[in-house]
Enzyme design. Structure first.
Site, PDB file in Angstrom:
ATOM      1  CD  GLU A 127      -2.912  -1.158   2.238  1.00 21.06           C
ATOM      2  OE1 GLU A 127      -4.016  -1.497   1.836  1.00 21.06           O
ATOM      3  OE2 GLU A 127      -2.629  -0.995   3.290  1.00 21.06           O
ATOM      4  CD  GLU A 134      -3.914  -6.899   2.748  1.00 20.60           C
ATOM      5  OE1 GLU A 134      -4.836  -6.154   3.185  1.00 20.60           O
ATOM      6  OE2 GLU A 134      -2.704  -6.520   3.148  1.00 20.60           O
ATOM      7  CE1 TYR A 135      -9.538 -16.227   0.156  1.00 18.35           C
ATOM      8  CE2 TYR A 135      -7.308 -15.731   0.520  1.00 18.35           C
ATOM      9  CZ  TYR A 135      -8.271 -16.445   0.425  1.00 18.35           C
ATOM     10  OH  TYR A 135      -8.176 -17.991   0.656  1.00 18.35           O
ATOM     11  CG  HIS A 182     -10.810  -7.464   6.733  1.00 19.24           C
ATOM     12  ND1 HIS A 182     -11.567  -6.949   7.845  1.00 19.24           N
ATOM     13  CD2 HIS A 182      -9.766  -6.729   6.635  1.00 19.24           C
ATOM     14  CE1 HIS A 182     -10.521  -6.155   8.270  1.00 19.24           C
ATOM     15  NE2 HIS A 182      -9.699  -6.220   7.652  1.00 19.24           N
ATOM     16  CG  PHE A 242      -9.807  -1.549  11.180  1.00 17.42           C
ATOM     17  CD1 PHE A 242     -10.821  -2.032  10.677  1.00 17.42           C
ATOM     18  CD2 PHE A 242      -8.548  -1.497  10.351  1.00 17.42           C
ATOM     19  CE1 PHE A 242     -11.032  -2.266   9.196  1.00 17.42           C
ATOM     20  CE2 PHE A 242      -8.799  -2.008   8.848  1.00 17.42           C
ATOM     21  CZ  PHE A 242     -10.222  -2.186   8.316  1.00 17.42           C
TER      22      PHE A 242
END
Length: 1028
Positions: free
Chosen positions: A463, A539-540, A542, A603
């Site tokens: 990111e 990423e998957y 969540h 989070f």
């Protein structure tokens, strides 16, 4: 940068190296493979301790300052009066100094790169130590800091040694000139923030200190400075060549010789020696200090995550007299990684990545990772079918990679680069001033880790957008290490800086057409024009709180589309920290609990396991779809099941298939078959069924693969990667005999029905069943009422940053519609006495601010057996959002020790997260029916239930249910699990429909349409009785 003269503390502070992106170190030694300098070959071969390595872990002296300018000059040579003991490794925030900060995207400091706040917490460490006198006579003594966050200056005996930044890679310095006989004093000044902090904006707790090992290493004058191993396999994989490049250093290296020996299981396979000097490389000649050998290996045992076969290579440096100066060694795994025909392959076979992202996190130790925790993580991963891990988002402790080599896990090694909070995200990646810092984070990672066979992919970071710096580093990687692919998601996972399409949170079938960085559905993505690369989700799924719905849908896509090669779940462990409340009791804390600002609250709680590594229910679900065995019913008469092995490299030499045929959970017949399959093979099993027409109930076949013998990562008899399946065979109903009739009594206020020792009371004013007596004892603590809401899940809240509210989130839509503030109004409540039973009919409207949202019609029938039958129809307004559930809720007076049910279990499961659950008859303690998510939410559901026993209460039908000591209201209003207070009795929630939990991500509505109520009218039935 090196050879800088010693400077005073004030001069170093004035220079402010920590605010100069071009300065990443002073006097730090070049990166290299881990070194041990063994003195004898057996120790090197067996990876025993080296006498030339001395740990400095332990208690250091520590003083804390709020800014580096507050550190007195005298501290360089003597401790401050207020110095306290500080364990190393540790994070000082976990030892009572300063505040840990949790944020996801937002930088914890004002964004003004390369500058950091003047108030910059500073930890001053010191340690007095001694070294072997022989080390002072000759050779080189180094100090290695495996991890310091975020930047530090180092002194030894008052002499400034150097400076380093990059929290996640080693900083190594030569102490030889500063050491003296007897006691020596180290002084380390650690700054919380530096310009490098702008490259370390990962979704994690921001903490500081010397948090990895500190070690002294003594090397001889003439030494092995570095080595690099590469394995090359022929097309048939039956012959290999081990290529080893070694770099020597020291004045006498030209007269030395290196003897290379390859070992397997303690036995010598091959040995070769070579003197330094490379082949001519250009018009100026060769590398005098380098040498290369090639060792042929016939029929090599190949390394994979399934078969982590390792050799051991020792490299002995000899002087001209043939005496051993030192030995370096490493594990070697023969394997080939490549991308061909659009597929990521290992040893010629396309991989299916069963991966997970893992932060280095410990609830009590912060970012300090001990070996036992690393081993437990790997063992738990492998026990639940994971075969890959992404080091998110930085290079890990060096021991981690060795353990992955030996246990067998595929690794994505990721550079410590993330600039998520920059606007645009690519601001630093497109700035050449930041190329040196970014470059060192990539190149030094590769130079440290490249000998590990478990590492099959390099990652440029996470990111950080996409910029020219990424393209430059990609090219360096491809030139330096052509044996591994490179992945990088930034800029849309579709740039020239990645060999793999590696999006995050792309959906299976739905496009997300974001400007500049669209996320196509994964099925569509691999069919885009000119797109030939494999797709592996970085990423998957969540896994935030009660989440992970729809995971099976991804695996249906992976198994049916070869170029969809899996992905990495987000993420492994809940990043909560242990904290004490006012009474001294410990609890798990999240963002904001330490007064940290800014923060992103809960989070950080995205794990498949709790902070103590106990499983979330989602871990079991991961276990199911990605298991290594699949089952297909080939025929029904005779019943034939085909088992397909997903092992690419392993024969099933330690697997048995257990099968049971059960009616309503009661086993009718069972058996066991030894599986003997080649890699990717199949085996068929014919099952002789008993007569199924002899009784009522549902008949199911359950199959499960187990490993009878223990493995390095699992105990004996464990379910092999959770491999199980279930098949419904037959369903029959049973008629109950007739008994004594129920009797109705009516007044203006109540309807009362009596049957033997039981009485039911309906209140005409509310239309609800308000009490149920048995033997004169009240069994209800609340009326039985309609239930259309749930304590919001994180996925319902849909907020990725705590300061933002998404009006499209489910919870905001439910709140706006009034679903949490409904007022029931009775329209009808009447009863009739029939020959053998009493029938009560009620009708309610559920209103919000005068608007009717739901109409609930109920027909209650109490029959001759004293059984209460419910027939409920619910109609919904056409303009309201789909509800979280349709069902009933009641507070039972009894607090049963256990709960028994026939249905899916034993663990918590939801309509879109139930593939790993098994059909059966289950019994669990009442407290086990509640899942202790750190942030309280709806939890504990069990689906597809046909019978439920809660103390004296027995319910039959087809429903979902949860039983809890906590009401939905308490769950909704409480912020932390430790603040929940057990209520008397227990709450029973009975659902005809329950919306899926979702989980493609946690910041947008992600429940698939098939798990959202598709009709505006729903009817359901069930029966309820009380047993003596």
């Amino acid at each position: 940068m090196s050879d800088t003269p010693s400077l005073t503390l004030s001069a170093l502070l004035a220079r402010r190296d920590w605010e100069n992106p071009v300065v990443t170190q002073w006097n730090r030694l070049a990166a290299h493979a881990p070194l041990h300098s063994w003195r004898n070959e057996p120790s090197a071969r067996d990876d025993a301790g080296s006498a030339r390595r001395q740990t400095l872990n332990g208690l250091w002296r520590f003083s804390y300052f709020t800014a580096p300018e507050q550190v007195p000059q005298a501290w360089v040579t003597e401790d401050c009066a207020d110095a306290v003991a500080m364990p190393v490794p540790s994070n000082w925030q976990m030892q009572g100094f300063d505040t840990p900060i949790y944020t996801n995207v937002t930088y914890p400091i004002p964004v003004n790169p390369p500058f950091v706040p003047q108030e910059n917490p500073t930890g001053c460490y010191s340690l007095t130590f001694e070294v072997d006198d022989a080390w002072l006579q000759s050779g080189q003594t180094r100090i290695i800091f495996d991890g310091v966050n975020s930047a530090f200056h180092l002194w030894c005996n008052g002499q400034w040694i150097g400076y380093s930044q990059d929290s996640r890679l080693p900083a190594e310095f030569d102490l030889s000139a500063a050491l003296r006989p007897g006691q020596n004093r180290l002084a380390v000044m650690v700054l919380r923030w530096c310009d490098g902090s702008y490259l370390e904006d990962q979704d994690m707790w921001r903490m500081s200190g010397i948090f990895r090992d500190v070690t002294l290493l003594h090397k001889p004058e003439t030494q092995i400075a570095d080595y690099h191993v590469v394995t090359d396999l022929n097309a048939e994989l039956d012959r290999a060549v081990l290529k080893v490049d070694v770099t020597l250093a020291g004045a006498g290296f030209a007269d030395g010789e290196v003897v290379f020996t390859l070992w397997r299981k303690g036995e010598k396979c091959a040995s070769v020696s070579r003197q330094p000097g490379s082949a001519i490389v250009d018009e100026r000649g060769s590398w005098a200090e380098r040498l290369t050998v090639t060792i042929p290996v016939e029929t090599p045992a190949l390394w994979s995550a399934e078969t982590p076969e390792l050799y051991r290579l020792t490299m002995a440096l000899l002087n001209p007299q043939g005496e051993v100066l030192e030995i370096e060694a490493c594990d070697v795994g023969f394997r080939r990684v490549e991308i061909s025909n659009g597929l990521l392959k290992l040893n010629g076979k396309p991989l299916l990545i069963r991966g997970v992202n893992r932060h280095e996190h410990h609830s009590e130790n912060g970012q300090v990772m001990d070996e036992a925790t690393m081993r437990r993580d790997i063992e738990t991963m492998k026990q639940h079918s994971f075969n890959a891990v992404r080091c998110s988002h930085y290079p890990n402790h060096p021991l981690w990679y060795q353990l992955c080599d030996r246990y067998g896990l595929y690794v994505v090694d990721e550079a410590n680069i993330e600039t998520h909070g920059m606007v645009p995200m690519s601001r630093l990646a497109d700035d050449p001033r930041w190329l040196p810092a970014m470059s060192e984070r990539v190149t030094r990672m590769v130079q440290r880790d490249r000998n590990h066979p478990s590492i099959i992919i390099w990652s440029l970071g996470n990111e950080s957008g996409h910029g020219a710096n990424h393209d430059a580093l990609y090219r360096w990687l491809k030139t330096t290490d052509p044996t591994r692919p490179v992945q990088y998601e930034g800029g849309g996972a579709n740039t020239a800086a990645t060999d793999i399409v590696c999006p995050m949170y792309a959906r299976v079938d739905r496009d997300q057409p974001f400007p500049a960085v669209p996320k196509w559905s994964i099925k569509k993505w691999i069919g885009m024009p000119d797109e030939t690369r494999p797709l592996i989700l970085c990423e998957y799924a969540h896994a935030m709180g009660n989440s992970f719905g729809g995971f099976a849908k991804y695996w249906q896509a992976f198994r049916s589309h070869p170029r969809l090669q899996g992905g990495f779940v987000w993420d492994w462990v809940d990043q909560a920290l242990t904290k004490r409340d006012e009474d001294g009791n410990t609890f798990w804390a999240y963002g904001g609990d330490f007064g940290d600002k800014p923060n992103d609250r809960q989070f950080c709680l995205n794990g498949l396991v709790f902070p103590d590594r106990t499983p979330h229910p989602a871990l079991y679900e991961a276990h199911g779809p990605q298991q290594f065995f699949t089952f297909t019913r080939v025929s029904t008469s005779p019943l034939v099941i085909e088992v397909q092995s997903g092992y690419l490299f392993r024969h099933t030499d330690n697997e048995v298939l257990n099968w049971t045929v059960a009616r309503d959970g009661d086993v009718l017949v069972a058996g066991e078959v030894t599986l003997a399959m080649v890699p990717e093979g199949t085996q068929r099993l014919e099952i002789a069924l008993p007569e199924l027409n002899a009784g009522p109930g549902e008949v199911w076949l359950n199959v499960e693969v187990r490993q009878p013998r223990a493995t390095p990562w699992s105990p004996a008899a464990i379910a092999a990667a959770g491999s199980s399946g279930r098949f419904r065979l037959r369903s029959l109903l049973l008629r109950q005999p007739r008994r004594r009739a129920a009797v109705l009594t009516q007044t203006d206020r109540i309807l009362e029905i009596a049957h033997r020792q039981q009485r039911w009371q309906f209140d005409r004013a509310s239309g609800n069943l308000t009490q149920w007596w048995r033997n004169g004892v009240e069994t209800l603590l609340s009326p039985l009422t309609d239930n259309v809401s749930r304590a919001p899940l994180d996925n319902d809240i849909g907020v990725s940053e705590a300061t933002k509210i998404d009006p499209n989130a489910w919870v905001e839509r439910w709140k706006a519609a009034g679903m949490y503030d409904l007022t029931p109004r009775v329209l009808h409540c009447e009863a009739e006495q029939h020959a053998g039973e009493v029938v009560v009919t009620t009708q309610h409207v559920l209103e919000y601010r005068g608007k009717a949202l739901f109409l609930s019609r109920k027909v209650w029938r109490i029959d001759e057996q004293g059984v209460l039958h419910g027939d409920i129809q619910v109609d919904m307004a056409s303009d309201i959002p789909e509800p979280a559930r349709i069902g009933l809720s009641v507070h039972l007076a009894e607090t049963p020790e256990n709960v028994r049910w026939l249905g899916l279990g034993p663990h918590e499961n939801y309509p879109d997260r139930k593939l790993a659950a098994q059909q059966g008859r289950w019994t669990l303690p009442l407290e086990a029916m509640h899942t202790p998510y750190i942030f309280p939410t709806e939890n504990g559901l069990r689906c597809d239930t046909r019978e439920l026993v809660v103390g004296m209460h027995q319910l039959n039908g087809h429903f979902h249910f949860s039983v809890s000591r906590y009401s939905q209201q308490q769950l909704r209003e409480t912020t932390h699990h430790h603040l929940l207070r057990e209520e008397p009795g227990c709450w029973l929630n009975l659902d005809a429909f329950h919306m899926g939990v979702g989980g493609d991500d946690s910041w947008s509505p992600s429940v698939s349409p098939e798990f959202i109520l598709q009709t505006r009218q729903l009817r359901y039935t069930f029966s309820w009785q009380q047993n003596p």
